[in-house]
Design an enzyme around this catalytic site. Structure first.
Site, PDB file in Angstrom:
ATOM      1  N   CYS A   1      -1.965   9.637   2.689  1.00 45.97           N
ATOM      2  CA  CYS A   1      -1.526   9.004   1.438  1.00 45.97           C
ATOM      3  C   CYS A   1      -2.449   9.335   0.278  1.00 45.97           C
ATOM      4  O   CYS A   1      -2.014   9.444  -0.853  1.00 45.97           O
ATOM      5  CB  CYS A   1      -1.451   7.491   1.614  1.00 45.97           C
ATOM      6  SG  CYS A   1      -3.016   6.777   2.137  1.00 45.97           S
TER       7      CYS A   1
ATOM      8  N   GLU B   1       0.884  -1.177   0.000  1.00 49.27           N
ATOM      9  CA  GLU B   1       0.000   0.000   0.000  1.00 49.27           C
ATOM     10  C   GLU B   1       0.916   1.220   0.000  1.00 49.27           C
ATOM     11  O   GLU B   1       1.471   1.575   1.035  1.00 49.27           O
ATOM     12  CB  GLU B   1      -0.892  -0.004   1.261  1.00 49.27           C
ATOM     13  CG  GLU B   1      -1.717  -1.274   1.454  1.00 49.27           C
ATOM     14  CD  GLU B   1      -2.847  -1.401   0.452  1.00 49.27           C
ATOM     15  OE1 GLU B   1      -3.225  -0.388  -0.171  1.00 49.27           O
ATOM     16  OE2 GLU B   1      -3.344  -2.522   0.267  1.00 49.27           O
TER      17      GLU B   1
HETATM   18  P1  NAD Z   1       8.289   4.493   4.936  1.00 51.10           P
HETATM   19  O1  NAD Z   1       8.195   3.691   3.690  1.00 51.10           O
HETATM   20  O2  NAD Z   1       9.493   5.309   5.165  1.00 51.10           O
HETATM   21  O3  NAD Z   1       8.124   3.559   6.232  1.00 51.10           O
HETATM   22  C1  NAD Z   1       6.997   2.726   6.454  1.00 51.10           C
HETATM   23  C2  NAD Z   1       7.351   1.620   7.426  1.00 51.10           C
HETATM   24  O4  NAD Z   1       8.331   0.788   6.817  1.00 51.10           O
HETATM   25  C3  NAD Z   1       7.948   2.070   8.763  1.00 51.10           C
HETATM   26  O5  NAD Z   1       7.421   1.254   9.796  1.00 51.10           O
HETATM   27  C4  NAD Z   1       9.432   1.802   8.588  1.00 51.10           C
HETATM   28  O6  NAD Z   1      10.084   1.513   9.803  1.00 51.10           O
HETATM   29  C5  NAD Z   1       9.403   0.571   7.712  1.00 51.10           C
HETATM   30  N1  NAD Z   1      10.608   0.368   6.890  1.00 51.10           N
HETATM   31  C6  NAD Z   1      11.449   1.296   6.407  1.00 51.10           C
HETATM   32  N2  NAD Z   1      12.428   0.705   5.690  1.00 51.10           N
HETATM   33  C7  NAD Z   1      12.179  -0.621   5.729  1.00 51.10           C
HETATM   34  C8  NAD Z   1      12.825  -1.759   5.179  1.00 51.10           C
HETATM   35  N3  NAD Z   1      13.924  -1.655   4.429  1.00 51.10           N
HETATM   36  N4  NAD Z   1      12.304  -2.968   5.432  1.00 51.10           N
HETATM   37  C9  NAD Z   1      11.190  -3.117   6.190  1.00 51.10           C
HETATM   38  N5  NAD Z   1      10.533  -2.077   6.717  1.00 51.10           N
HETATM   39  C10 NAD Z   1      11.012  -0.836   6.485  1.00 51.10           C
HETATM   40  O7  NAD Z   1       6.963   5.400   4.923  1.00 51.10           O
HETATM   41  P2  NAD Z   1       6.552   6.549   5.912  1.00 51.10           P
HETATM   42  O8  NAD Z   1       7.446   7.729   5.719  1.00 51.10           O
HETATM   43  O9  NAD Z   1       6.378   6.011   7.280  1.00 51.10           O
HETATM   44  O10 NAD Z   1       5.089   6.883   5.355  1.00 51.10           O
HETATM   45  C11 NAD Z   1       4.844   7.776   4.317  1.00 51.10           C
HETATM   46  C12 NAD Z   1       4.553   7.063   3.022  1.00 51.10           C
HETATM   47  O11 NAD Z   1       3.544   6.083   3.210  1.00 51.10           O
HETATM   48  C13 NAD Z   1       4.009   7.985   1.952  1.00 51.10           C
HETATM   49  O12 NAD Z   1       4.621   7.683   0.732  1.00 51.10           O
HETATM   50  C14 NAD Z   1       2.528   7.661   1.908  1.00 51.10           C
HETATM   51  O13 NAD Z   1       1.912   7.939   0.684  1.00 51.10           O
HETATM   52  C15 NAD Z   1       2.546   6.205   2.200  1.00 51.10           C
HETATM   53  N6  NAD Z   1       1.263   5.773   2.745  1.00 51.10           N
HETATM   54  C16 NAD Z   1       0.479   4.949   1.993  1.00 51.10           C
HETATM   55  C17 NAD Z   1      -0.769   4.571   2.477  1.00 51.10           C
HETATM   56  C18 NAD Z   1      -1.691   3.676   1.685  1.00 51.10           C
HETATM   57  O14 NAD Z   1      -2.692   3.231   2.248  1.00 51.10           O
HETATM   58  N7  NAD Z   1      -1.415   3.388   0.427  1.00 51.10           N
HETATM   59  C19 NAD Z   1      -1.179   5.012   3.728  1.00 51.10           C
HETATM   60  C20 NAD Z   1      -0.332   5.839   4.459  1.00 51.10           C
HETATM   61  C21 NAD Z   1       0.890   6.213   3.968  1.00 51.10           C
END
Ligand code: NAD
Length: 476
Positions: free
Chosen positions: A263, A229
């Protein structure tokens, strides 16, 4: 409530050592293999337990959401707590039907056999969430996974420390790790210490497109399936015939929810040039009607998650002309509602997902021109179109590949448990919520059962000429 900015110390290691992760994996495998999670009664009871745990912890969760993102009570309940309670109720009402074996018709050539589809739990699920809806996006997926009969490992975001702590306390107090566990810490360590060494039966990841790619790479090592997502640049189109006052109110409300850190927020506005001046004035009027002339004083206006993101947003201000807002207070993590125009289509603000309260305004003359701008960032997660013309509505809905969206509204498609939430292409793969969540976390076994009373000879060699003639007729 704590109105001071949160001092964030990002953790440098996981809450579990590699040995503890190995033990956790083994414990969940054993718990799953023992079959506890399979029955309808177990799943329904656990959904009830989850519902009650959320109610018990509601005030601590609300306080934590306020601390991390300064969410108002209305937003915290509506978009974090209430939306999850509603999702759980929806699952409880429908789960028996979703779990039922589904009889299917059987081609004549397989007579005498019957066919059915059997929804089965997958096994161990890993749910990774982002910081912007640090409770909802983890717990809603968790409710779907409970419904599907899996064991669960949660990985909330380290960047929303207060909510992650409150959520972890709720889970740890309610369940044993062999069924539902929380692993906290930096994401990249989850990849190297949990995803790469172990086969997980389903990984549900919500976060950025960049990290989504890394998750998929790590998951490939054990062929663990993924639901991603992700984010993207979601357009909001306001056509020449739109109801301007109405559109302005909806745009101001939805863009400023969670200070734009959503998002499915409208990332940029595409407005027909004939109504741009009127629309911009109306949006400003509505921003001020909701939050006053200085949104910093508004109890309903959120804060940016941390300094890094504030500075990232601040750098976008150089990419065009600020027509409203543009104020930043780093100590308070405040970024004012901001409208910009004259943004170059190649500037960073139009290349990266904004994820904050800045709305670039771009004018267009023809629908085709607007479409060409959208196509520069294909596969947005959401699309919104404000119009009273069916043809305009159909044009954008059918021409653009996007996850989901609204006509004459914003964001609300996400709150309807009857609709799947998910992206397409760069905005994600797979969807969840309600029935779609149950399906995403389930495996569907196909079973054909044959009667032993009759067995037609035509399957077996040596094949007579007429066998093939019959086969041809049956396989038309
Ligand atoms: P992010 O991708 O930086 O992190 C998300 C999660 O992934 C965190 O818990 C982080 O610790 C973990 N993570 C980071 N690197 C990882 C790795 N290599 N392996 C496993 N886990 C890892 O995202 P963010 O900054 O927390 O959130 C913002 C982003 O999320 C935006 O791009 C937004 O559009 C998206 N988002 C999407 C939805 C949706 O429903 N499609 C909802 C909310 C946010």
């Amino acid at each position: 409530m704590n109105l001071q900015p949160t001092i964030q110390h990002e953790p440098s290691s996981l809450s579990h050592t590699p040995q503890q992760l190995a033990d956790l994996y083994q414990a969940q495998q054993q718990f799953f293999a023992a079959g506890y999670t399979r029955s309808f009664t177990f799943r329904k009871n656990q959904l009830r337990v989850l519902y009650r745990a959320i109610q018990r912890h509601e005030s601590k969760l609300m306080q934590a959401l306020h601390e991390d993102l300064r969410k108002s009570e209305f937003e915290s309940f509506g978009t974090e707590i209430g939306i999850v309670l509603k999702e759980i109720s929806h699952i409880q009402q429908n789960l028996r039907g979703w779990m039922a074996h589904k009889r299917q018709s059987t081609p004549l050539m397989f007579f005498p056999s019957g066919s059915k589809i059997v929804p089965e739990p997958r096994g161990i699920s890993l749910i990774i969430g982002p910081w912007n809806y640090p409770f909802q996006l983890i717990i809603s997926a968790m409710a779907n996974s409970i419904a599907a009969g899996n064991t669960i490992i949660l990985k909330p975001s380290e960047l929303a420390p207060a909510t992650t702590a409150a959520l972890s306390a709720m889970v740890e107090e309610t369940w044993e790790e062999e069924y539902i566990a929380v692993v906290n810490g930096p994401g990249h360590l989850v990849s190297s210490q949990l995803i790469e060494p172990y086969h997980l039966d389903i990984i549900h990841f919500t976060g950025s497109t960049a990290v989504g790619k890394l998750i998929m790479q790590s998951a490939a090592k054990q062929l663990s399936p993924v639901i991603l997502e992700l984010g993207g640049k979601s357009p909001c189109i306001v056509a020449a015939d739109a109801s301007i006052e109405y559109a302005a109110k909806k745009i101001a409300f939805t863009k400023l929810m969670n200070a734009g850190q959503v998002c499915v927020s409208a990332d940029y506005l595409l407005v027909h040039e004939s109504i741009k001046e009127k629309l911009v004035k109306a949006i400003i009027k509505n921003i001020e009607a909701m939050h006053g002339a200085d949104a910093r004083q508004s109890p309903y206006y959120g804060r940016i998650i941390n300094e890094k993101h504030l500075l990232r947003l601040q750098s976008f201000l150089a990419d065009g002309k600020i027509v409203y807002g543009g104020e930043v207070d780093i100590a308070d993590r405040y970024f004012s509602p901001t409208l910009m125009e004259d943004v170059a289509i190649d500037a960073p603000i139009m290349q990266q997902e904004i994820f904050g309260p800045i709305l670039p305004i771009i004018t267009y003359q023809t629908d085709a021109e607007a479409l060409a701008i959208i196509e520069r960032h294909p596969y947005p997660l959401a699309l919104y179109v404000y119009t009273n013309n069916k043809a305009t509505e159909n044009f954008f809905i059918s021409k653009v590949r996007f996850g989901g969206g609204c006509v004459n509204n914003g964001l609300i498609h996400l709150g309807n448990a009857n609709l799947p939430l998910g992206g397409v292409g760069y905005s994600g793969m797979g969807s969840y919520h309600g029935r779609y969540g149950f399906e995403a976390f389930s495996h569907f076994k196909s079973i054909m059962r044959s009667s032993t009373l009759i067995d037609f000879p035509l399957w077996y060699a040596p094949y007579k000429k007429w066998y093939t003639t019959v086969l041809r007729k049956l396989m038309k």
